[in-house]
Design a protein around this motif. Structure first.
Motif, short mmCIF file in Angstrom:
data_model
loop_
_atom_site.label_atom_id
_atom_site.label_comp_id
_atom_site.label_asym_id
_atom_site.label_seq_id
_atom_site.Cartn_x
_atom_site.Cartn_y
_atom_site.Cartn_z
N LYS A 51 0.83 -1.21 0.00
CA LYS A 51 0.00 0.00 0.00
C LYS A 51 0.86 1.25 0.00
O LYS A 51 0.58 2.21 -0.71
N ALA A 52 1.91 1.25 0.83
CA ALA A 52 2.80 2.41 0.89
C ALA A 52 3.46 2.65 -0.45
O ALA A 52 3.56 3.80 -0.91
N ALA A 53 3.91 1.59 -1.11
CA ALA A 53 4.54 1.74 -2.42
C ALA A 53 3.53 2.22 -3.45
O ALA A 53 3.84 3.07 -4.30
N PHE A 54 2.31 1.70 -3.40
CA PHE A 54 1.27 2.12 -4.34
C PHE A 54 0.93 3.59 -4.15
O PHE A 54 0.82 4.34 -5.13
N TYR A 55 0.75 4.01 -2.90
CA TYR A 55 0.43 5.41 -2.64
C TYR A 55 1.56 6.33 -3.09
O TYR A 55 1.31 7.42 -3.61
N SER A 56 2.80 5.92 -2.89
CA SER A 56 3.93 6.73 -3.34
C SER A 56 4.02 6.79 -4.85
O SER A 56 4.48 7.78 -5.41
N ALA A 57 3.61 5.72 -5.52
CA ALA A 57 3.63 5.71 -6.98
C ALA A 57 2.54 6.60 -7.54
O ALA A 57 2.74 7.27 -8.55
N VAL A 58 1.37 6.62 -6.88
CA VAL A 58 0.26 7.45 -7.36
C VAL A 58 0.58 8.93 -7.16
O VAL A 58 0.43 9.74 -8.08
N PHE A 59 1.01 9.27 -5.95
CA PHE A 59 1.37 10.67 -5.66
C PHE A 59 2.60 10.65 -4.77
O PHE A 59 2.55 10.12 -3.66
N GLN A 64 4.86 8.06 2.34
CA GLN A 64 5.46 8.50 3.59
C GLN A 64 4.38 8.98 4.56
O GLN A 64 4.47 8.74 5.77
N ILE A 65 3.36 9.63 4.05
CA ILE A 65 2.25 10.06 4.89
C ILE A 65 1.48 8.84 5.40
O ILE A 65 1.07 8.79 6.55
N TYR A 66 1.31 7.82 4.56
CA TYR A 66 0.64 6.59 4.96
C TYR A 66 1.41 5.90 6.09
O TYR A 66 0.81 5.33 7.00
N ASN A 67 2.73 5.99 6.07
CA ASN A 67 3.57 5.41 7.12
C ASN A 67 3.64 6.28 8.36
O ASN A 67 4.35 5.96 9.30
N LYS A 68 2.94 7.40 8.35
CA LYS A 68 2.93 8.37 9.45
C LYS A 68 4.29 9.00 9.68
O LYS A 68 4.66 9.36 10.79
N LYS A 69 5.04 9.15 8.62
CA LYS A 69 6.31 9.88 8.63
C LYS A 69 6.07 11.18 7.87
O LYS A 69 6.56 11.38 6.76
N TYR A 70 5.29 12.06 8.50
CA TYR A 70 4.84 13.27 7.83
C TYR A 70 5.98 14.20 7.45
O TYR A 70 5.89 14.93 6.46
N GLN A 151 11.88 7.21 -3.74
CA GLN A 151 10.88 7.52 -2.73
C GLN A 151 9.83 6.41 -2.62
O GLN A 151 9.30 6.16 -1.55
N ILE A 152 9.57 5.70 -3.73
CA ILE A 152 8.67 4.54 -3.67
C ILE A 152 9.33 3.43 -2.86
O ILE A 152 8.70 2.81 -1.99
N VAL A 153 10.59 3.16 -3.13
CA VAL A 153 11.32 2.12 -2.41
C VAL A 153 11.43 2.48 -0.93
O VAL A 153 11.26 1.63 -0.05
N ASN A 158 10.28 1.38 4.58
CA ASN A 158 9.89 1.93 5.86
C ASN A 158 8.65 1.21 6.40
O ASN A 158 8.55 0.96 7.60
N ALA A 159 7.71 0.87 5.55
CA ALA A 159 6.52 0.13 5.99
C ALA A 159 6.91 -1.26 6.48
O ALA A 159 6.32 -1.77 7.43
N HIS A 160 7.90 -1.89 5.84
CA HIS A 160 8.40 -3.18 6.32
C HIS A 160 9.03 -3.03 7.70
O HIS A 160 8.79 -3.82 8.60
N LEU A 161 9.88 -2.01 7.85
CA LEU A 161 10.61 -1.85 9.11
C LEU A 161 9.71 -1.44 10.26
O LEU A 161 10.04 -1.71 11.42
N LEU A 162 8.60 -0.80 9.98
CA LEU A 162 7.68 -0.42 11.05
C LEU A 162 7.03 -1.64 11.70
O LEU A 162 6.52 -1.54 12.82
N GLN A 163 7.05 -2.78 11.05
CA GLN A 163 6.39 -3.97 11.56
C GLN A 163 7.30 -4.83 12.44
O GLN A 163 6.85 -5.82 12.99
#
Length: 196
Positions: A51-59, A64-70, A151-153, A158-163
């Motif tokens: 999801k994080a990669a998809f959101y970064s690819a779209v915009f 990063q916002i999805y990962n709460k790293k504002y 930025q997609i990577v 980051n989403a992997h490491l948050l888990q």
């Protein structure tokens, strides 16, 4: 030298038996729980990195916002704005020199020819400027694409490491294990046991 290494290894082995990263907080006695006890089902979300990669690819920056790293989103936007700015400048200048070169090849007056017929820029300079500006434009485009992919990577990693589980209950306890089959031939080994 060999004796010093052996003494150091034995010293380290002797004192590492009492090495703990923190005290075990699960062995608590005489504690009563009142009310409801909430247990977290699971922290691992297998689709979060996708999801994080998809959101970064779209915009860009949305992962990063999805990962709460504002705080990373403005950095991503600035990093992508710089190559976009230089791409636009180099492209406009390339078109300007290209138009002047085409007009001069056709025998018409361009912006670099004065009223008295003298030229500010020679034909060779126009060709070199076109080549250099085209290279700069392509380099700006390439660097923008690289930053976009990075930025997609970054959002996915980051989403992997948050888990990962990073609570205080992680501990490390080194122990020595003797080989019962070959007791007369002493062996030295080190085993790390991870308790989660």
């Amino acid at each position: 030298m060999f004796l010093k290494k052996n003494i150091f290894i034995l010293f380290l082995a002797f004192f590492s038996l009492h090495l703990y990263s923190q005290k075990d907080s699960t062995k608590v006695k005489n504690v009563k729980v009142q009310g409801k006890l909430f247990v977290q089902e699971g922290v691992y979300k297998p689709l979060a990195p996708a999801k994080a990669a998809f959101y970064s690819a779209v915009f860009p920056g949305l992962g990063q916002i999805y990962n709460k790293k504002y705080w990373k989103a403005p950095i991503v936007w600035a990093a992508l704005a710089v190559p976009a700015y230089y791409y636009q400048i180099n492209n406009n200048e390339y078109k300007r020199f290209r138009t002047a070169f085409k007009l001069r090849e056709a025998g018409l007056k361009d912006e670099f020819i004065l009223e008295d017929g003298s030229t500010l820029v020679s034909d060779e300079t126009l060709e070199r400027a076109q080549k250099q500006l085209r290279e700069n434009r392509d380099l700006s485009l390439l660097s923008g694409i690289i930053i976009y992919v990075l930025q997609i990577v970054e959002a996915s990693v980051n989403a992997h490491l948050l888990q990962f589980n990073t609570d205080d209950n992680l501990s490390l306890k080194p122990t020595f294990i003797m080989d019962p089959m070959q007791f007369e031939a002493p062996k030295v080994g080190l085993t790390f046991k991870y308790n989660f």
